[in-house]
Motif scaffolding. Structure first.
Motif, PDB file in Angstrom:
ATOM      1  N   GLN A  92     -29.059  13.814 -27.518  1.00  0.00           N
ATOM      2  CA  GLN A  92     -27.680  13.335 -27.493  1.00  0.00           C
ATOM      3  C   GLN A  92     -27.263  12.789 -26.130  1.00  0.00           C
ATOM      4  N   PHE A  93     -28.000  13.153 -25.081  1.00  0.00           N
ATOM      5  CA  PHE A  93     -27.593  12.764 -23.730  1.00  0.00           C
ATOM      6  C   PHE A  93     -28.739  12.066 -22.986  1.00  0.00           C
ATOM      7  N   PRO A  94     -29.147  10.891 -23.469  1.00  0.00           N
ATOM      8  CA  PRO A  94     -30.241  10.171 -22.805  1.00  0.00           C
ATOM      9  C   PRO A  94     -29.867   9.704 -21.396  1.00  0.00           C
ATOM     10  N   GLU A  95     -28.579   9.693 -21.064  1.00  0.00           N
ATOM     11  CA  GLU A  95     -28.180   9.275 -19.719  1.00  0.00           C
ATOM     12  C   GLU A  95     -28.725  10.192 -18.630  1.00  0.00           C
ATOM     13  N   TYR A  96     -29.176  11.380 -19.009  1.00  0.00           N
ATOM     14  CA  TYR A  96     -29.780  12.281 -18.037  1.00  0.00           C
ATOM     15  C   TYR A  96     -31.118  11.758 -17.515  1.00  0.00           C
ATOM     16  N   ARG A  97     -31.678  10.749 -18.168  1.00  0.00           N
ATOM     17  CA  ARG A  97     -32.952  10.191 -17.709  1.00  0.00           C
ATOM     18  C   ARG A  97     -32.847   9.689 -16.272  1.00  0.00           C
ATOM     19  N   GLU A  98     -31.702   9.134 -15.927  1.00  0.00           N
ATOM     20  CA  GLU A  98     -31.543   8.509 -14.611  1.00  0.00           C
ATOM     21  C   GLU A  98     -31.650   9.506 -13.468  1.00  0.00           C
ATOM     22  N   ARG A  99     -31.279  10.772 -13.716  1.00  0.00           N
ATOM     23  CA  ARG A  99     -31.316  11.747 -12.626  1.00  0.00           C
ATOM     24  C   ARG A  99     -32.311  12.881 -12.864  1.00  0.00           C
ATOM     25  N   TRP A 100     -33.091  12.793 -13.927  1.00  0.00           N
ATOM     26  CA  TRP A 100     -33.979  13.884 -14.307  1.00  0.00           C
ATOM     27  C   TRP A 100     -34.925  14.281 -13.173  1.00  0.00           C
ATOM     28  N   SER A 101     -35.526  13.309 -12.516  1.00  0.00           N
ATOM     29  CA  SER A 101     -36.530  13.605 -11.490  1.00  0.00           C
ATOM     30  C   SER A 101     -35.939  14.313 -10.277  1.00  0.00           C
ATOM     31  N   SER A 102     -34.633  14.180 -10.061  1.00  0.00           N
ATOM     32  CA  SER A 102     -34.004  14.812  -8.903  1.00  0.00           C
ATOM     33  C   SER A 102     -33.304  16.127  -9.246  1.00  0.00           C
ATOM     34  N   MET A 103     -33.345  16.523 -10.510  1.00  0.00           N
ATOM     35  CA  MET A 103     -32.661  17.739 -10.929  1.00  0.00           C
ATOM     36  C   MET A 103     -33.511  18.973 -10.654  1.00  0.00           C
ATOM     37  N   SER A 104     -32.857  20.071 -10.329  1.00  0.00           N
ATOM     38  CA  SER A 104     -33.552  21.343 -10.132  1.00  0.00           C
ATOM     39  C   SER A 104     -33.945  21.932 -11.491  1.00  0.00           C
ATOM     40  N   PRO A 105     -34.890  22.877 -11.521  1.00  0.00           N
ATOM     41  CA  PRO A 105     -35.210  23.543 -12.788  1.00  0.00           C
ATOM     42  C   PRO A 105     -33.997  24.177 -13.448  1.00  0.00           C
ATOM     43  N   TYR A 106     -33.114  24.745 -12.646  1.00  0.00           N
ATOM     44  CA  TYR A 106     -31.884  25.342 -13.179  1.00  0.00           C
ATOM     45  C   TYR A 106     -31.019  24.286 -13.866  1.00  0.00           C
ATOM     46  N   GLU A 107     -30.856  23.124 -13.250  1.00  0.00           N
ATOM     47  CA  GLU A 107     -30.065  22.052 -13.862  1.00  0.00           C
ATOM     48  C   GLU A 107     -30.710  21.567 -15.160  1.00  0.00           C
ATOM     49  N   LYS A 108     -32.042  21.518 -15.182  1.00  0.00           N
ATOM     50  CA  LYS A 108     -32.727  21.093 -16.406  1.00  0.00           C
ATOM     51  C   LYS A 108     -32.525  22.117 -17.524  1.00  0.00           C
ATOM     52  N   ALA A 109     -32.476  23.390 -17.154  1.00  0.00           N
ATOM     53  CA  ALA A 109     -32.186  24.421 -18.158  1.00  0.00           C
ATOM     54  C   ALA A 109     -30.756  24.292 -18.672  1.00  0.00           C
ATOM     55  N   LEU A 110     -29.835  23.892 -17.812  1.00  0.00           N
ATOM     56  CA  LEU A 110     -28.460  23.627 -18.262  1.00  0.00           C
ATOM     57  C   LEU A 110     -28.437  22.442 -19.225  1.00  0.00           C
ATOM     58  N   TYR A 111     -29.230  21.433 -18.941  1.00  0.00           N
ATOM     59  CA  TYR A 111     -29.322  20.282 -19.847  1.00  0.00           C
ATOM     60  C   TYR A 111     -29.812  20.729 -21.226  1.00  0.00           C
ATOM     61  N   TYR A 112     -30.834  21.570 -21.236  1.00  0.00           N
ATOM     62  CA  TYR A 112     -31.353  22.092 -22.507  1.00  0.00           C
ATOM     63  C   TYR A 112     -30.248  22.836 -23.261  1.00  0.00           C
ATOM     64  N   TRP A 113     -29.509  23.676 -22.558  1.00  0.00           N
ATOM     65  CA  TRP A 113     -28.371  24.391 -23.165  1.00  0.00           C
ATOM     66  C   TRP A 113     -27.395  23.394 -23.790  1.00  0.00           C
ATOM     67  N   LEU A 114     -27.114  22.329 -23.068  1.00  0.00           N
ATOM     68  CA  LEU A 114     -26.177  21.311 -23.545  1.00  0.00           C
ATOM     69  C   LEU A 114     -26.677  20.645 -24.817  1.00  0.00           C
ATOM     70  N   GLU A 115     -27.924  20.243 -24.841  1.00  0.00           N
ATOM     71  CA  GLU A 115     -28.469  19.538 -26.000  1.00  0.00           C
ATOM     72  C   GLU A 115     -28.487  20.429 -27.246  1.00  0.00           C
ATOM     73  N   VAL A 116     -28.980  21.650 -27.109  1.00  0.00           N
ATOM     74  CA  VAL A 116     -29.106  22.526 -28.276  1.00  0.00           C
ATOM     75  C   VAL A 116     -27.743  22.876 -28.851  1.00  0.00           C
ATOM     76  N   ASN A 117     -26.802  23.210 -27.990  1.00  0.00           N
ATOM     77  CA  ASN A 117     -25.490  23.610 -28.501  1.00  0.00           C
ATOM     78  C   ASN A 117     -24.667  22.425 -28.991  1.00  0.00           C
ATOM     79  N   THR A 118     -24.879  21.249 -28.428  1.00  0.00           N
ATOM     80  CA  THR A 118     -24.257  20.046 -28.983  1.00  0.00           C
ATOM     81  C   THR A 118     -24.813  19.770 -30.374  1.00  0.00           C
ATOM     82  N   PHE A 119     -26.119  19.920 -30.518  1.00  0.00           N
ATOM     83  CA  PHE A 119     -26.768  19.767 -31.814  1.00  0.00           C
ATOM     84  C   PHE A 119     -26.150  20.732 -32.826  1.00  0.00           C
ATOM     85  N   GLY A 120     -25.948  21.970 -32.398  1.00  0.00           N
ATOM     86  CA  GLY A 120     -25.333  22.948 -33.279  1.00  0.00           C
ATOM     87  C   GLY A 120     -23.922  22.579 -33.681  1.00  0.00           C
TER      88      GLY A 120
END
Length: 267
Positions: free
Chosen positions: A145-173
């Motif tokens: 749902q949030f492909p715009e995260y591609r632009e900053r993915w490489s600069s994100m911390s593991p914690y931020e990437k886990a937040l992204y995962y939280w966002l995608e799954v719960n948006t899906f729900g």
């Protein structure tokens, strides 16, 4: 056929506890499982495919076998599956087991959820060079749902990437909560309230529950610690996460960072 109940979640949000709770209170009336397929649900691939028929045979086979097992169980009793890997298969499961299917969308505050995933090295650099990074989901996957995260993915911390995962799954729900299936959104904190526990049992059994539920106490068989530095305030840079957390009833900026460090940090 009896009812099939599936828990949609990010994981690291109480699915083990919920499975034990349901086992204790339902007994022989239900077969309760926790992540019986593990990663064989192929959540990233199923997000793109939508149905096992569109997967490669190697990925499709364990799902087909598992669905046959569920159908056999439903001849005699309820089937309940807890655990996170089935999240992207929820629409397919709703269609497959309609009309006797129910979904529990289990949600937890994004900060402890993300931190807990890091203790299992999600999105972290592998310990050994021959190992692969544990990527739960990425914005480059088809169906996100949030492909715009591609632009900053490489600069994100593991914690931020886990937040992204939280966002995608719960948006899906949230999107699929508008389906024809009976749906209950349950927060991690609510699970331990006896009134909510009765509501969960009533939802699962489609009957009123008056008796005091049995509680399993503390359950977490997968505890571990994290060895990298985490800055929980990085959540402030993710307005999409902040909005969804608020919509789900959380104050996204309210968390006890020191308590989290004591619980999850190795150093």
């Amino acid at each position: 056929m009896s009812a099939a109940i599936f828990v949609l979640s990010t994981g690291r949000c109480g699915t083990q506890w919920l499975a034990r709770f349901l086992e204790m209170n339902l007994g022989a009336a239900a077969t309760v499982t926790h992540e019986p397929l593990h990663s064989a649900w192929s959540p990233r691939e199923m997000l793109a495919a939508g149905t096992p028929d569109k997967l490669d045979e190697k990925l499709r086979q364990p799902i087909d076998e598992h669905l046959r097992f569920i159908r056999e169980v439903l001849r005699e009793r309820m089937y309940i599956e807890c655990g996170h890997p089935l999240w992207s298969s929820a629409p397919y499961l709703i269609e497959t087991f309609a009309p006797d299917v129910r979904i529990i969308h289990l949600v937890r505050h994004p900060v402890p959820t993300a931190w807990s995933w890091l203790t299992h090295r999600a999105f972290c650099k592998p310990i050994l060079p021959h190992l692969r990074e544990k990527v739960l989901l990425s914005p480059f996957d088809e169906g996100v749902q949030f492909p715009e995260y591609r632009e900053r993915w490489s600069s994100m911390s593991p914690y931020e990437k886990a937040l992204y995962y939280w966002l995608e799954v719960n948006t899906f729900g949230r999107i699929h909560s508008r389906s024809a299936a009976e749906w209950l959104t349950l927060s991690f904190d609510e699970m331990f309230d006896p009134a909510m526990q009765r509501r969960v049992l009533s939802f699962v059994t489609a009957s009123e529950i008056a008796a005091e539920p049995k509680s399993p106490g503390h359950v977490d068989e997968l505890q571990s610690l994290i060895e990298l530095e985490v800055e929980p305030m990085e959540i402030a840079g993710h307005p999409e996460v902040l909005r969804l957390a608020a919509d789900l009833g959380f104050d996204p900026m309210r968390f006890d960072a020191e308590r989290l460090r004591r619980r999850y940090a190795a150093v």
